[in-house]
Design a protein around this motif. Structure first.
Motif, PDB file in Angstrom:
ATOM      1  N   LEU A   1      40.773  13.847  21.145  1.00  0.00           N
ATOM      2  CA  LEU A   1      42.131  13.541  21.613  1.00  0.00           C
ATOM      3  C   LEU A   1      43.074  14.190  20.616  1.00  0.00           C
ATOM      4  O   LEU A   1      43.237  13.689  19.513  1.00  0.00           O
ATOM      5  CB  LEU A   1      42.363  12.037  21.665  1.00  0.00           C
ATOM      6  N   PRO A   2      43.638  15.316  20.935  1.00  0.00           N
ATOM      7  CA  PRO A   2      44.495  15.982  19.956  1.00  0.00           C
ATOM      8  C   PRO A   2      45.839  15.285  19.857  1.00  0.00           C
ATOM      9  O   PRO A   2      46.633  15.339  20.772  1.00  0.00           O
ATOM     10  CB  PRO A   2      44.624  17.399  20.507  1.00  0.00           C
ATOM     11  N   PHE A   3      46.014  14.615  18.774  1.00  0.00           N
ATOM     12  CA  PHE A   3      47.313  14.007  18.525  1.00  0.00           C
ATOM     13  C   PHE A   3      48.102  15.022  17.715  1.00  0.00           C
ATOM     14  O   PHE A   3      48.277  14.893  16.516  1.00  0.00           O
ATOM     15  CB  PHE A   3      47.119  12.710  17.751  1.00  0.00           C
ATOM     16  N   ALA A   4      48.510  16.070  18.388  1.00  0.00           N
ATOM     17  CA  ALA A   4      49.074  17.210  17.684  1.00  0.00           C
ATOM     18  C   ALA A   4      50.577  17.065  17.637  1.00  0.00           C
ATOM     19  O   ALA A   4      51.233  17.073  18.655  1.00  0.00           O
ATOM     20  CB  ALA A   4      48.704  18.495  18.397  1.00  0.00           C
TER      21      ALA A   4
ATOM     22  N   VAL B   1      47.450   4.274  19.835  1.00  0.00           N
ATOM     23  CA  VAL B   1      46.469   5.168  20.448  1.00  0.00           C
ATOM     24  C   VAL B   1      45.079   4.817  19.942  1.00  0.00           C
ATOM     25  O   VAL B   1      44.118   4.738  20.704  1.00  0.00           O
ATOM     26  CB  VAL B   1      46.817   6.637  20.152  1.00  0.00           C
ATOM     27  N   TYR B   2      44.999   4.556  18.648  1.00  0.00           N
ATOM     28  CA  TYR B   2      43.702   4.208  18.083  1.00  0.00           C
ATOM     29  C   TYR B   2      43.167   2.934  18.714  1.00  0.00           C
ATOM     30  O   TYR B   2      41.994   2.828  19.058  1.00  0.00           O
ATOM     31  CB  TYR B   2      43.830   4.038  16.561  1.00  0.00           C
TER      32      TYR B   2
ATOM     33  N   THR C   1      52.728  10.770  23.352  1.00  0.00           N
ATOM     34  CA  THR C   1      51.450  11.450  23.256  1.00  0.00           C
ATOM     35  C   THR C   1      51.073  12.096  24.575  1.00  0.00           C
ATOM     36  O   THR C   1      49.929  12.308  24.856  1.00  0.00           O
ATOM     37  CB  THR C   1      50.337  10.460  22.878  1.00  0.00           C
ATOM     38  N   HIS C   2      52.048  12.349  25.389  1.00  0.00           N
ATOM     39  CA  HIS C   2      51.740  12.967  26.663  1.00  0.00           C
ATOM     40  C   HIS C   2      51.417  14.447  26.446  1.00  0.00           C
ATOM     41  O   HIS C   2      52.035  15.092  25.614  1.00  0.00           O
ATOM     42  CB  HIS C   2      52.942  12.812  27.591  1.00  0.00           C
ATOM     43  N   PRO C   3      50.453  14.964  27.165  1.00  0.00           N
ATOM     44  CA  PRO C   3      50.067  16.358  26.918  1.00  0.00           C
ATOM     45  C   PRO C   3      51.179  17.367  27.121  1.00  0.00           C
ATOM     46  O   PRO C   3      51.142  18.443  26.533  1.00  0.00           O
ATOM     47  CB  PRO C   3      48.940  16.585  27.928  1.00  0.00           C
ATOM     48  N   ALA C   4      52.128  17.040  27.945  1.00  0.00           N
ATOM     49  CA  ALA C   4      53.145  18.046  28.223  1.00  0.00           C
ATOM     50  C   ALA C   4      54.252  18.050  27.191  1.00  0.00           C
ATOM     51  O   ALA C   4      55.079  18.942  27.163  1.00  0.00           O
ATOM     52  CB  ALA C   4      53.743  17.818  29.601  1.00  0.00           C
ATOM     53  N   THR C   5      54.293  17.048  26.332  1.00  0.00           N
ATOM     54  CA  THR C   5      55.328  17.052  25.315  1.00  0.00           C
ATOM     55  C   THR C   5      54.743  17.705  24.080  1.00  0.00           C
ATOM     56  O   THR C   5      54.244  17.042  23.203  1.00  0.00           O
ATOM     57  CB  THR C   5      55.770  15.626  24.988  1.00  0.00           C
ATOM     58  N   HIS C   6      54.790  19.003  24.073  1.00  0.00           N
ATOM     59  CA  HIS C   6      54.215  19.740  22.949  1.00  0.00           C
ATOM     60  C   HIS C   6      54.890  19.249  21.692  1.00  0.00           C
ATOM     61  O   HIS C   6      56.091  19.262  21.583  1.00  0.00           O
ATOM     62  CB  HIS C   6      54.471  21.234  23.107  1.00  0.00           C
ATOM     63  N   GLY C   7      54.061  18.913  20.764  1.00  0.00           N
ATOM     64  CA  GLY C   7      54.670  18.218  19.657  1.00  0.00           C
ATOM     65  C   GLY C   7      54.966  16.836  20.177  1.00  0.00           C
ATOM     66  O   GLY C   7      54.254  16.337  21.024  1.00  0.00           O
TER      67      GLY C   7
ATOM     68  N   PRO D   1      43.479   8.072  25.748  1.00  0.00           N
ATOM     69  CA  PRO D   1      42.692   7.534  24.640  1.00  0.00           C
ATOM     70  C   PRO D   1      41.406   6.864  25.096  1.00  0.00           C
ATOM     71  O   PRO D   1      40.440   6.817  24.353  1.00  0.00           O
ATOM     72  CB  PRO D   1      43.628   6.527  23.982  1.00  0.00           C
ATOM     73  N   ARG D   2      41.397   6.356  26.306  1.00  0.00           N
ATOM     74  CA  ARG D   2      40.211   5.636  26.765  1.00  0.00           C
ATOM     75  C   ARG D   2      38.990   6.539  26.816  1.00  0.00           C
ATOM     76  O   ARG D   2      37.881   6.079  26.707  1.00  0.00           O
ATOM     77  CB  ARG D   2      40.434   5.110  28.186  1.00  0.00           C
TER      78      ARG D   2
END
Lengths: 112, 168, 406, 166, 186, 351, 194
Positions: free
Chosen positions: G52-55, G108-109, C24-30, G85-86
């Protein structure tokens, strides 16, 4: 403020630093204790400087520079301390890199 | 001198004789088969030969033919000669009981993950692969999902509630 | 003293730090996971875990009729889904032996190049974001929005377009689409220029990207690099030139190549490709406009067995209704055979390996997903680099998790 | 008790207590933090003695630079706790006893010295101001000053050389 | 490796002196951002302002009626077959005598449900429908709090009745022509 | 300093207390609205609107954020050190607030009976104290990052520490040239000097530039926001913080910006000096003059705040080693050269 | 192929989820203050939802568009996108969640600070969408409680904003005591949390 106060305060601080050096095994802490001892001395030097200044004033000399050496000495001690810390910490880091410990008891070995 | 499918076929048969077989051209692309024992030799030959020069592994994947007894699983290599701009398809077959094929990772670094994926999907065991483990699926999975006998949906799944989908 | 000589068990810890980048790191798109072994800020080794959004496309494809597979290809590289769709349709056409009219080809070229721009634009601007500059990203994203509006006019959806059918498009392009295209062609170059001004010669950005994640041409080929990443390493391999599909031979364009294969080269190559794509779109648009009369109404090949008849005919004509049913129910003849078709996707050679046994759905469909193949080189790219370099390298590779995990 | 005395005692107690905490804390990070508190207390003493320059320099150099370095090194090593056992009990005991004796001896020696009657000037006096110190430093003590800068430079070079890998 | 004649190297010149002191390009970038500060904003303030969607936008489904208000759907199931998400469920029923004004064909969908949460709005159902019955509209599917809020039944999908609820019907048609008499053979 | 301690009367204490309270309030207020300004300006620069739902034009946005943060659950990671975890944000906040004490915020109000300085403490070594406090500011980041017991935070803490320590040097060096000219460390004296001789930035443009760059680095703003680089370290040192502790960190950052803007305005832009206007010639009420100068000071501060924000939303950030290179290999030599040249010029001109 | 109809005008009623229902107004004995504090804090929270975008996939790309200049989620005070997440209030799960990813979502939740909300954006996150396969989780409500679902594959930015508006409604109405209530504990327990 009687100079004795400063004298004994510095002594106490110095002793605490010394006890730290003697009892702790972590090289960094020992190093910090040395800094503490230096500071104790600094405090005393400044106090002495002001003691001389007061003496000069009481003696009626219009010497604004009386006792200035004490404070300059403190200044130089700080300079030396800073230099010492930079080298000392570099050594500790190197030591940590090599033996993965900062325990001074492991420093007894000069080689692996 | 341009390379054509015929020259490739000729060179291959010169080198390997009867072992390479089933030459055909499908939509302009040469394809052939070889026994799984010599797959590396064929790939090496195709790679090293100055005339052929198939130095680019486009694709590597597996196919499952449950009806072909003894050769249920196929590994398909797509190779590309960039200079001559010609592609070929090369297959090796293996039985499902002992799906061992030699790895091509020594030749193509790109084969590493593609072989892992093929292993993940079909259970083809690439002998000599440096790190043959599942890549896409969870490690705990105990079957090879893309084999034909396994259903698309995991029948044992409990996370799906049909009622939620208006089918109840 | 001898008791001190021996280090106690486990006292030698490793001096490296393990850093878990992702999922879930921001830099790992997807989503992907990189387990980095760090010595200070230097990367000693990297271990990638992927598969966090594995969706079993290939298994699904074995259940879906050819026409429905577009909904899967949409979601492969979702930054440039029309490219994947067109690639899939061309694969089917190759299998079925359909030749498309020129106008369809040109329309496809327009759509594909738009998709390529959208793809490269995201990659390049995200690189800026990962380097810490967010604003440039939003400037160009507005134009991606414009591309999406064009898509919306063409097919009715923005991102997962489900665009095109086997043999052509589902409907002719309307005037609004062309107007919007003109607007795009008019405005986008300015915005792109501005974007380049913000980054290209900015020393901070150059320092961040130059010499970061470089790879030699040989290694790149060995790792199966394709697309902009390979071209950045200096190999001018482009499927559009090597195996022209969809009338790409009719267009004038150059292949930008880099020399060192580092992130800056990749950035420049993508930037140049966007300019080339713009030029291709202009050419294609001219060619499309040259069609007049009945020709200007052609938007699909005349293949009643595979292309759905017009709705009005379905309502009224029996024959059309029969074809309609046959196509939807999948009762049309599909030849058996094996096809490999590749298109130049956003990230490189996007291949479709289709084995048909004559059934309604493919017997086996394998996607050659460029991301998946070149991401394995990541460790080699970042070894010895710094943590920030790994981030930049990752974003310059344009990793799309949907494509990688399939 | 005047405000000066109150301040002195507060600062003295603070200094002593935090110094004690420095050597008794198990966690080196706490030691660092307590040492910073000590330095602040000592700086407070300097201000009390109207040694303004030294007070600020003490904070900048000790609290702002040296202790940051210490903390930095500790974090770099990620040394959360001192090694499993810490010191041996008899070492601690011996150290404390010898320290106590040392203190005792010095106190005994100085208790009756002639200094007793003299006092340090607090809250006033020009000597600690930058002007005076600077004047002296750049006239009479200019050579030591320059030498100290060379010492600094060599220390810097030394640190870099030592710190370099291999 | 040169493969074609079309390759051209990208412009990768070393930094000039002006560029190497950072400032020049930073100022350039800052000029750009400052200029944008005073430009017209691109934002569409969504809940108040709404963007018109394209006429072919694929949104929520609509079940069509003919001009007499009869449901077009004949429950042939082609849409369900074509649906890649398997989101459509239907149950067919025979039209009973007397229901001719309700259903256009002899068969009709007694139950027609679309699970909007599954649906991917690909438009294949619309394409598969041979009876002019199902269309994707220009309304996007709204969010909801619970799963059962996404099972759209026939009531929620059917277009308003053109005769009894003319006003809503015209509204639903939007800018489309009201259906002129399409000739149906059966 | 001593004279203050001795000359304390109750009015004096009250006056200072009010001033301190006002300063803290002002710092908080400015910090709050800088967050909003940051978001609005970022929005405008990016062709967006920015927050505009909370109240008219979104002016209640900071209140909403604050209210939300107050009522959010506090999470202390189980493995972290509770006390240190709390100490980090507290230190960051305290240090950020202390610095503003020595800055003169406006011309002194000269009343009939007493003169009220718009400055909490006009000490002789004002700027040195700023330095002293700033050098302590790094502990907030270090301790917070370390106590979080998270590798990202730790990395951020290490980055932050080395960055802030390194950039203090060129900051100090660039300042020395200014001190040459003004000849005093007293902040109020500096302002008065600039009132007479023109702003320092005219004589020390390079010095200002270096100082400004270092201020960016000290405040952890882009392009030096490595300790909280969200794309690399995922907010870095305050990653594990939630609720108001996080709020403290965020606030501290903005208060730091505010204070460093004030310091820059004071040192290089004449402080509360009204440009092209001679304050001594003011005929009207002293109160108005004080208010006017205060407003001018605030205008200068706002300009710097805007500059901070503007830069943040324009340029990318450095890499760790590049940051160090810039600091040690470029800025320090530059500052030294600047210092030497200024010294030489001053000597030459004074002859 | 022109379409004879344009709009589906029928408003599907919102399903008020029972487990999400706020406590009755003026909960006994707390009187006016508690209620109005509730609403003030609700207002504050509502306007400061940090997502928190869990995209993971396609919907993440549409989320970019939502954050972008044209739609600008920042208007609602939600532009401080955090990946920690915090610090975030709203977990936006966008895109396919594979079984491999499921535990991560839950993790994460769990790491998020109360009060937290979850929005499932897109068909995949809500129900698995077309990916009814062995590897895909059929909706994230299998692992975490979801407050709002947004349909679409991917949803338009308007639809995502619509989802956020629904969350805002929910947040604005929520009682301060809800997170301590038995109902909520039961809800969490049903997911094996705490």
């Amino acid at each position: 403020m009687p100079i004795n106060y400063y004298l004994f305060l510095s002594l106490a601080l110095f002793t605490i630093g010394m006890v730290g050096v003697l009892t702790r095994r972590n090289a960094i802490i020992i190093f910090m204790c040395i800094e503490l001892m230096l500071n104790a001395v600094n405090l005393l030097l400044v106090a002495f400087s002001k003691m001389h200044y007061q003496a000069a004033l009481e003696a009626g000399q219009l010497a604004t520079q009386a006792g200035v050496e004490g404070q300059l000495f403190v200044f130089f001690i700080m300079v030396v301390a800073a230099a010492e810390v930079s080298v000392g910490l570099a050594i500790i880091v190197m030591m940590y890199r090599n033996i993965h410990s900062v325990d001074i008891n492991f420093l007894n070995r000069l080689k692996h | 001198m341009s390379l054509t499918n015929e020259i490739i076929q000729q060179r291959l048969t010169e080198k390997f004789g009867e072992q390479v077989s089933e030459f055909s051209t499908s939509y302009g692309m040469l394809q052939f088969e070889a026994p799984k024992e010599i797959n590396l030799k064929v790939l090496n030959f195709l790679y090293d030969d100055a005339q052929l020069g198939f130095i680019f592994l486009t694709d590597l994947t597996g196919v499952h033919y449950p009806d072909q007894k003894g050769r249920e699983l196929a590994v398909v290599y797509h190779l590309h000669n960039l200079k001559e701009n010609i592609r070929l398809r090369f297959k090796v077959f293996t039985g499902v009981d002992q799906p061992d094929v030699y790895t091509a990772t020594g030749l193509f670094s790109s084969a590493n993950w593609m072989e892992r994926e093929t292993y993940d999907f079909y259970g083809i065991n690439f002998v000599g692969h440096p790190n043959l483990k599942r890549i896409l699926n969870v490690d705990e999975m105990d079957y090879f999902p893309l084999r034909k006998e396994f259903p698309l949906e995991d029948q044992t799944r409990i996370d799906k509630d049909d009622e939620m989908f208006g089918r109840g | 003293m001898s008791e001190h000589i021996k280090l106690p068990e486990g006292s030698i810890e490793k001096t490296t730090t393990t850093l878990n980048l992702g999922p879930t790191h921001p830099a790992t798109h997807g989503v992907m996971q990189n387990i980095l072994e760090l010595d200070g800020e230097r990367i000693v080794s990297a271990d990638q875990t992927i598969g966090y959004i594995h969706r079993a496309f290939e298994k699904l494809a074995e259940r879906r009729p050819l026409a429905q597979i577009t909904t899967l290809t949409d979601r492969l590289n979702y930054c440039s889904s029309p490219l994947n769709n067109m690639g899939w349709h061309m694969t089917c056409e190759k299998l079925l032996g359909i030749t498309t009219p020129k106008r369809v080809d040109y329309l496809r070229v327009i759509v594909m190049e738009l998709a390529r721009i959208a793809d490269h634009l995201i990659c390049n601007s995200i690189m800026g974001v990962d380097a810490g500059a967010y604003t440039g990203f939003l400037y160009v994203m507005q134009y991606r929005e414009l591309i999406y509006e064009i898509y919306e006019e063409i097919c009715g959806a923005r991102l997962t377009t489900n665009m095109g059918r086997i043999g052509g498009f589902e409907r002719n392009f309307n005037d609004i689409a062309f107007q919007k295209l003109e607007k795009f062609l008019d405005e986008y170059p300015k915005a792109l220029k501005e974007f380049e001004n913000m980054f290209q010669r900015n020393r901070i950005f150059m320092d961040r990207t130059m010499g970061v994640g470089g790879i030699s041409a040989e290694r790149a080929l060995n790792y199966g690099f394709t697309g902009p990443n390979l071209r950045a390493a200096g190999v001018d391999y482009d499927v559009r030139v090597h195996a022209p599909y969809s009338s790409y031979q009719d267009f004038e364009f150059i292949i930008p190549v880099g020399s060192t294969g580092d992130s800056y080269d990749r950035w420049l190559v993508r930037e140049q490709e966007m300019w080339q794509s713009l030029s291709i779109i202009r050419q294609a648009y001219q060619k499309v406009q040259a069609f007049t009369g009945a020709e200007a109404e052609v938007y699909h090949a005349d293949v009643p067995e595979y292309y759905l008849p017009a709705k009005q005919d379905v309502y009224t004509k029996m024959e059309a209704l029969i074809y309609h049913f046959k196509i939807i129910m999948g009762e049309t003849d599909i030849p058996a055979g094996e096809v490999y078709h590749a298109v130049e996707g956003g990230n490189g050679e996007l291949g479709f390996y289709l084995i048909s046994d004559g059934g309604r759905a493919p017997y086996r469909l394998h996607f050659r997903r460029p991301c998946f193949i070149y991401y394995q080189a990541f460790e080699e790219l970042v070894k010895g680099a710094m943590l920030s370099d790994a981030i930049i390298t990752m974003s310059s590779l344009n990793l799309i998790a949907g494509e990688m995990d399939a | 008790m005047s405000i000066v005395q109150i301040l002195f005692w507060v600062l003295a107690v603070m200094a002593l207590f935090s110094a004690l905490m420095v050597i008794t804390s198990k966690n080196p990070v706490y030691s660092v933090l307590w040492l910073i508190v000590t330095f602040f207390a000592i700086s407070g003493h300097y201000i009390l003695l109207n040694a303004q320059f030294l007070a600020v320099v003490n904070i900048i150099v000790y609290a702002g630079a040296i202790m940051v370095l210490f903390l930095f090194v500790i974090m770099l090593m990620n040394a959360r706790q001192e090694g499993a056992s810490g010191s041996k009990r008899w070492v601690t005991l011996a150290g404390t006893v010898s320290g106590g004796i040392f203190l005792l001896v010095l106190v005994a020696a100085l208790k009756d010295s002639e200094l007793k009657t003299r006092s340090a000037m607090v809250m006033d006096g020009q000597v600690g101001l930058i002007k005076v110190l600077g004047n002296e430093l750049f006239t009479r003590y200019v050579i030591p000053f320059e030498i100290s800068s060379i010492l600094f430079l060599s220390a810097m070079v030394g640190a870099v050389v030592i710190g370099k890998k291999d | 490796m040169q493969l074609t004649q079309r390759a051209k190297s990208v412009d990768r010149q070393p930094l000039t002196w002006l560029e190497s002191i950072y400032l020049w390009n930073i100022l350039k970038g800052m000029a750009i951002t400052l200029r944008h500060m005073f430009m017209k904003k691109a934002t569409i303030q969504y809940p108040e302002q709404q963007r018109t969607f394209s006429k072919v936008f694929r949104g929520l489904h609509v079940l069509n009626r003919d001009e007499a208000g009869r449901e077009n759907c004949t429950a042939c199931g082609l849409c369900a077959v074509a649906c890649p998400a398997e989101a459509i469920t239907m149950e067919a029923a025979e039209r009973q005598p007397g229901e001719e004004q309700l259903y256009r064909e002899e068969k009709y969908a007694a139950k027609y449900e679309i699970n909007m949460l599954r649906c991917i709005f690909c438009g294949l159902c619309e394409e598969a429908c041979p009876k002019d019955a199902i269309y994707l509209s220009q309304t996007f599917a709204p969010a909801n709090y619970a799963r059962k809020g996404f099972i759209y039944s026939k009531d929620e999908l059917l277009i308003p009745h053109p005769i009894t609820d003319r006003e809503a019907y015209v509204k639903a048609l939007g800018d489309r022509q009201p259906p002129h008499s399409t000739t149906h053979t059966n | 300093m001593n004279q203050y301690l001795i000359a304390m009367d109750s009015w004096y204490i009250l006056e200072k207390l009010i001033l301190i309270g006002a300063l803290i309030g002002l710092s908080f207020f400015i910090a709050m609205y800088t967050t909003l300004a940051e978001r609005k300006i970022a929005g405008w620069m990016q062709d967006r609107m920015g927050p505009n739902r909370a109240g008219p034009f979104g002016i209640f946005q900071p209140l909403a954020d604050g209210g939300k943060l107050f009522f959010k659950e506090e999470i202390t990671p189980t493995s972290s050190n509770r006390f240190l975890f709390l100490l980090g944000p507290a230190l960051a906040m305290i240090v950020a607030l202390i610095t503003s004490t020595v800055i003169p915020w406006g011309a002194s109000y000269v009343g009939e009976t007493r003169t009220v300085a718009l400055q909490v403490a006009d000490v002789d070594m004002g700027i040195l104290i700023v330095f002293g406090i700033v050098s302590v500011g790094v502990y907030g980041i270090m301790i917070g990052g370390w106590a979080s017991n998270n590798k990202f935070s730790l990395l951020a803490a290490i980055r932050g520490a080395s960055q802030m320590v390194s950039y203090e040097l060129p900051m100090g060096l660039s300042l020395i040239a200014v001190l040459f000219m003004t000849g005093s460390l007293k902040m109020s004296a500096m302002v008065e000097y600039q009132m007479q001789h023109g702003w320092n930035v005219l004589y020390q443009p390079l010095g200002f530039l270096i100082f400004f760059v270092c201020a960016l680095a000290e405040c952890n703003r882009t392009p030096f926001d490595l300790p909280e680089a969200e794309n690399e370290l995922n907010f870095g040192y305050h990653q594990e913080y939630s609720s108001m502790k996080l709020g403290f960190y965020l606030f501290a950052e903005y208060i730091n910006m505010f204070v460093s803007s004030a310091v820059m305005a004071t040192l290089f832009f004449g402080g509360y000096d009204i440009p092209f206007f001679d304050e001594t010639a003011w005929q009207g009420s002293a109160l108005v003059l004080s208010a006017l100068t205060f407003a001018v000071m605030m205008a200068k501060v706002s300009f710097f705040l805007f500059l901070f924000i503007w830069i943040r939303w324009t340029i990318p950030r450095f890499r760790y080693d590049q940051l160090m290179n810039l600091g040690w290999k470029k800025l320090i030599p530059l500052a030294l050269i600047n210092m030497l040249i200024s010294a030489a010029l001053l000597l030459f001109l004074n002859k | 192929m022109s379409r004879p109809v344009s709009y589906n005008l029928i408003q599907k009623p919102l399903e008020a989820d029972i487990s999400m229902a706020p406590m009755p107004d003026g909960h006994q004995g707390e009187g006016f203050f508690a209620t109005s504090l509730d609403s003030v804090i609700g207002l504050a929270r509502k306007n400061s939802i940090w997502p928190l975008p869990f995209a993971t996939s396609c919907c993440g790309i549409e989320f970019m568009a939502t954050m972008g200049s044209h739609y600008d989620l920042a208007r609602f005070g939600s532009e401080r996108v955090g990946f920690s997440p915090r610090q975030c209030d709203l977990l936006m799960v966008m895109g396919t969640i594979a079984k491999k990813m499921g535990p991560v979502v839950k993790q994460v939740y769990l790491q998020m600070a109360e009060p937290r909300w979850v929005i499932a954006v897109g068909a995949c996150a809500s129900s698995g969408g077309i990916f009814d396969t062995y590897s895909v989780l059929q909706g994230i409500d299998q692992v975490v409680p979801v407050d709002v679902y947004v349909p679409g594959c991917p949803p338009r930015p308007e639809a995502i904003i619509d989802g956020v508006l629904r969350i805002q409604d929910l947040v604005g109405k929520e009682s301060l005591r809800r997170r301590n209530s038995e109902n909520y504990k039961l809800l969490l327990e049903s997911y094996g949390i705490q």
